[in-house]
Design an enzyme around this catalytic site. Sequence first.
Site, PDB file in Angstrom:
ATOM      1  N   HIS A   1     -37.288  14.840 -14.213  1.00  0.00           N
ATOM      2  CA  HIS A   1     -36.370  15.858 -13.722  1.00  0.00           C
ATOM      3  C   HIS A   1     -37.113  17.166 -13.406  1.00  0.00           C
ATOM      4  CE1 HIS A   1     -32.723  18.213 -13.253  1.00  0.00           C
ATOM      5  NE2 HIS A   1     -33.131  19.035 -14.192  1.00  0.00           N
TER       6      HIS A   1
ATOM      7  N   ASN B   1     -28.175  26.213 -11.238  1.00  0.00           N
ATOM      8  CA  ASN B   1     -28.518  25.079 -10.392  1.00  0.00           C
ATOM      9  C   ASN B   1     -29.577  25.433  -9.351  1.00  0.00           C
ATOM     10  OD1 ASN B   1     -26.774  22.928 -11.367  1.00  0.00           O
ATOM     11  ND2 ASN B   1     -25.080  24.167 -10.631  1.00  0.00           N
TER      12      ASN B   1
ATOM     13  N   LYS C   1     -22.571  21.089 -21.097  1.00  0.00           N
ATOM     14  CA  LYS C   1     -22.408  20.162 -19.980  1.00  0.00           C
ATOM     15  C   LYS C   1     -22.839  18.778 -20.441  1.00  0.00           C
ATOM     16  CE  LYS C   1     -23.052  21.950 -15.362  1.00  0.00           C
ATOM     17  NZ  LYS C   1     -24.084  22.175 -14.324  1.00  0.00           N
TER      18      LYS C   1
ATOM     19  N   LYS D   1     -29.812  31.099 -20.383  1.00  0.00           N
ATOM     20  CA  LYS D   1     -28.717  30.139 -20.255  1.00  0.00           C
ATOM     21  C   LYS D   1     -27.535  30.508 -21.136  1.00  0.00           C
ATOM     22  CE  LYS D   1     -27.656  25.357 -19.506  1.00  0.00           C
ATOM     23  NZ  LYS D   1     -28.138  23.971 -19.359  1.00  0.00           N
TER      24      LYS D   1
ATOM     25  N   GLU E   1     -18.498  26.393 -14.962  1.00  0.00           N
ATOM     26  CA  GLU E   1     -19.202  26.521 -13.694  1.00  0.00           C
ATOM     27  C   GLU E   1     -18.262  26.914 -12.555  1.00  0.00           C
ATOM     28  OE1 GLU E   1     -22.915  24.007 -12.901  1.00  0.00           O
ATOM     29  OE2 GLU E   1     -21.490  23.263 -11.421  1.00  0.00           O
TER      30      GLU E   1
ATOM     31  N   ARG F   1     -10.720  12.152 -27.482  1.00  0.00           N
ATOM     32  CA  ARG F   1     -10.566  13.364 -26.667  1.00  0.00           C
ATOM     33  C   ARG F   1     -11.399  14.538 -27.175  1.00  0.00           C
ATOM     34  NH1 ARG F   1      -5.416  11.069 -26.806  1.00  0.00           N
ATOM     35  NH2 ARG F   1      -4.707  10.347 -24.764  1.00  0.00           N
TER      36      ARG F   1
ATOM     37  N   HIS G   1     -31.808  22.764  -7.849  1.00  0.00           N
ATOM     38  CA  HIS G   1     -31.327  21.461  -8.299  1.00  0.00           C
ATOM     39  C   HIS G   1     -30.677  20.605  -7.212  1.00  0.00           C
ATOM     40  CE1 HIS G   1     -32.338  22.963 -12.188  1.00  0.00           C
ATOM     41  NE2 HIS G   1     -31.791  21.955 -12.824  1.00  0.00           N
TER      42      HIS G   1
ATOM     43  N   GLU H   1     -37.889  24.190 -15.628  1.00  0.00           N
ATOM     44  CA  GLU H   1     -36.617  24.855 -15.927  1.00  0.00           C
ATOM     45  C   GLU H   1     -36.846  26.262 -16.486  1.00  0.00           C
ATOM     46  OE1 GLU H   1     -33.618  24.029 -15.256  1.00  0.00           O
ATOM     47  OE2 GLU H   1     -33.604  21.856 -14.923  1.00  0.00           O
TER      48      GLU H   1
ATOM     49  N   ARG I   1     -22.184  30.629 -13.510  1.00  0.00           N
ATOM     50  CA  ARG I   1     -22.991  29.535 -14.053  1.00  0.00           C
ATOM     51  C   ARG I   1     -23.681  28.719 -12.958  1.00  0.00           C
ATOM     52  NH1 ARG I   1     -21.621  25.470 -19.068  1.00  0.00           N
ATOM     53  NH2 ARG I   1     -23.504  24.201 -18.896  1.00  0.00           N
TER      54      ARG I   1
ATOM     55  N   HIS J   1     -31.907  16.843  -7.433  1.00  0.00           N
ATOM     56  CA  HIS J   1     -31.074  15.688  -7.752  1.00  0.00           C
ATOM     57  C   HIS J   1     -31.161  14.623  -6.657  1.00  0.00           C
ATOM     58  CE1 HIS J   1     -28.331  18.084 -10.717  1.00  0.00           C
ATOM     59  NE2 HIS J   1     -29.453  17.670 -11.272  1.00  0.00           N
TER      60      HIS J   1
END
Length: 359
Positions: A262, A243, A141, A225, A235, A119, A246, A183, A239, A250
């Site tokens: 990417h 994206n 993330k 960031k 998010e 965990r 993106h 990015e 946040r 994606h």
Amino acid sequence: MNDMTRIPVGGERPYDVLVGRDLLGTLPAMVDGAAQVAVLYAAPLKSRAEELAEVLSAAGLRPLPIEVPDAEAGKTIEVASACWDRLGAAGFTRTDAVVGVGGGAVTDLAGFVAASWLRGVRWVPVSTSLLGMVDAAVGGKTGINTAAGKNLVGAFHPPAGVLCDLSMLDTLPPVDLTAGLAEVVKCGFIADPAILDLIEADPAAATEPAGPVLRELVERAVRVKADVVTGDLRESGRREILNYGHTLAHAIEKVEGYRWRHGHAVSVGLVYAATLARLAGRLDEVTVGRHRVILDSLGLPTAYRADVWPELLATMRVDKKARGARLRFVVLDGLAQPSILDGPSDELLQAAYETEVAG
């Protein structure tokens, strides 16, 4: 370890992003108290992983090297399960740690393995790509891909620290270095226009691994960031602006079977998002054009296949930002003024694609 920049990331579990050259010696301090450190890496970076293992051994830690498939092929539940088996066989405890050595894909996997083992154990991304340094490694993330799409399974799990060792970029293939700049450009448009000014002034300097311009670009992008994720780890609010570009990116990656870089997909996605904002009456023509000019100056793609729009649209509908049947896009209302376009019509989405992106 001279001339190292320390960029703090706040929140419930604060940590630092270290930017500089020859930083591997700082890693043992980040995992202090661990007996074992799993080192996840892909085959092309075996020598880097061995170098890091030597640093850990010299500090009295026991490295556990785990080779994983390269790039997006490593971000699967089968690979994660194999890593868990290795941790179990080694008797990995809550005080041990995981390190990911590589680009964004390996650090995404390493973070997910760390987040899910017992965990949550400590982890540190050691980014070897520009993309990893300015994007995947910062923010906590973690995730893997499924047949339905990219990064749909994952967890928010902040690292113990992040190493952005710029000397790693010296041997990075130029095409991968340039891809990572997509990015960086994104950060310029959503928050720090000085990034755009630096690139426009000298695009060639932006791609020089050991040069001062690239270092400043990395530090500025990391600060963007860090500032955003400090206030919104999960998010749930601001946040989401990270994206930008993106949603389409994606979708392109999935259509391409993740064979596209990417950063290349993000570059196309940025042009699309800017065009979408213009057609929605949100963004001026000059700023839209600036997207294409800057990306073109770096040699990044700004167009994609005209024949796959229906497939791209269907893929975007399962994007993480979608709300039921409604698509949501991060757009700009102006330079460094990100916002959300909620529920644009299919006609508007297609028009934006056919106007500027379809090649």
